[in-house]
Design an enzyme around this catalytic site. Structure first.
Site, PDB file in Angstrom:
ATOM      1  N   GLU A 219      43.629  30.348  30.838  1.00  0.00           N
ATOM      2  CA  GLU A 219      43.527  29.159  31.691  1.00  0.00           C
ATOM      3  C   GLU A 219      42.087  29.079  32.215  1.00  0.00           C
ATOM      4  O   GLU A 219      41.551  28.017  32.440  1.00  0.00           O
ATOM      5  CB  GLU A 219      44.520  29.290  32.851  1.00  0.00           C
TER       6      GLU A 219
ATOM      7  N   ARG B 207      48.284  43.248  35.662  1.00  0.00           N
ATOM      8  CA  ARG B 207      49.488  43.099  36.502  1.00  0.00           C
ATOM      9  C   ARG B 207      50.779  43.293  35.719  1.00  0.00           C
ATOM     10  O   ARG B 207      51.818  43.625  36.296  1.00  0.00           O
ATOM     11  CB  ARG B 207      49.454  41.757  37.244  1.00  0.00           C
TER      12      ARG B 207
HETATM   13  P1  AMP Z   1      47.904  32.413  30.053  1.00  0.00           P
HETATM   14  O1  AMP Z   1      47.344  33.131  28.867  1.00  0.00           O
HETATM   15  O2  AMP Z   1      47.216  31.093  30.288  1.00  0.00           O
HETATM   16  O3  AMP Z   1      49.405  32.269  29.983  1.00  0.00           O
HETATM   17  O4  AMP Z   1      47.527  33.274  31.327  1.00  0.00           O
HETATM   18  C1  AMP Z   1      48.301  34.333  31.718  1.00  0.00           C
HETATM   19  C2  AMP Z   1      47.497  35.447  32.306  1.00  0.00           C
HETATM   20  O5  AMP Z   1      46.500  34.997  33.214  1.00  0.00           O
HETATM   21  C3  AMP Z   1      48.416  36.363  33.082  1.00  0.00           C
HETATM   22  O6  AMP Z   1      48.040  37.701  32.799  1.00  0.00           O
HETATM   23  C4  AMP Z   1      48.183  36.007  34.519  1.00  0.00           C
HETATM   24  O7  AMP Z   1      48.147  37.153  35.312  1.00  0.00           O
HETATM   25  C5  AMP Z   1      46.854  35.274  34.552  1.00  0.00           C
HETATM   26  N1  AMP Z   1      46.915  33.986  35.240  1.00  0.00           N
HETATM   27  C6  AMP Z   1      46.702  32.768  34.675  1.00  0.00           C
HETATM   28  N2  AMP Z   1      46.815  31.787  35.563  1.00  0.00           N
HETATM   29  C7  AMP Z   1      47.122  32.358  36.729  1.00  0.00           C
HETATM   30  C8  AMP Z   1      47.388  31.849  38.052  1.00  0.00           C
HETATM   31  N3  AMP Z   1      47.347  30.543  38.325  1.00  0.00           N
HETATM   32  N4  AMP Z   1      47.713  32.753  39.014  1.00  0.00           N
HETATM   33  C9  AMP Z   1      47.741  34.072  38.741  1.00  0.00           C
HETATM   34  N5  AMP Z   1      47.505  34.611  37.531  1.00  0.00           N
HETATM   35  C10 AMP Z   1      47.184  33.772  36.529  1.00  0.00           C
END
Ligand code: AMP
Length: 172
Positions: free
Chosen positions: A97, A60
């Site tokens: 996550e 995205r």
């Molecule tokens: P992080 O590494 O935990 O900051 O996760 C970020 C990545 O995971 C991004 O590329 C987001 O598109 C995706 N992502 C994580 N959590 C979500 C969520 N609750 N909704 C949508 N995309 C998420």
């Protein structure tokens, strides 16, 4: 204006796993006015920051990276999931996550000293962007800022990104 954009984002409970509230941006992207406004608001911030290239994160992040680089007249560098880039790469593995993942960048994507903006759609725990910022530093790029359409503030991803400037347009 940002409040209107916020309302274009759809919540999907329990996707892709139980307990995750997924922020679905397709409802913002399909709205012509909302999408261009979101891109313009982010671009405005970097107009005078002398950005050489925008690093965007699969998948995205590509959507905003492409639009922003066109707007700002910069290069575009895709960071991709493992096994997708055709030339020699550097890899970074990190925690999400939900699960772990590996991202790659081409070894010659950035010239030393180039000013780089990193963009992704959403900041959750910060693991993804931290890994990407490390790759940019490995290539001796200068990380000007990390930019996101959305920040999930309750996950405190900024704490993991303490070494960097962080900007997000929409906060939940
Ligand atoms: P992080 O590494 O935990 O900051 O996760 C970020 C990545 O995971 C991004 O590329 C987001 O598109 C995706 N992502 C994580 N959590 C979500 C969520 N609750 N909704 C949508 N995309 C998420």
């Amino acid at each position: 204006m940002v409040e209107e954009l916020k309302q274009k984002i759809r919540d999907i409970p329990d996707f892709p796993k139980k307990g995750i509230l997924f922020k679905d941006i397709t409802t913002l992207l399909s709205d012509a006015e909302a999408f261009s406004r979101a891109v313009d608001l982010i671009a405005e911030r970097y107009r005078d920051k002398k950005i050489d290239s925008i690093v965007c994160i699969e998948a995205r992040g590509f959507i905003f990276g492409g639009a922003l680089s066109y707007r700002l007249g910069t290069g575009l560098i895709p960071v991709r999931k493992a096994g997708k880039l055709p030339y020699k790469t550097y890899k970074a593995t990190y925690e999400l996550e939900y699960g772990t993942d590996t991202l790659e960048i081409h070894q010659d994507a950035i010239q030393p000293g180039q000013r780089v903006l990193i963009i992704d759609d959403l900041l959750a725990t910060g693991g993804t962007t931290n890994a990407v910022a490390n790759l940019v530093r490995q290539l001796e790029g200068e990380v000007v800022e990390l930019a996101f359409l959305i920040e999930l503030t309750f996950l405190e991803g900024r704490k993991k990104l303490i070494d960097y400037e962080v900007f997000s347009l929409i906060k939940f």
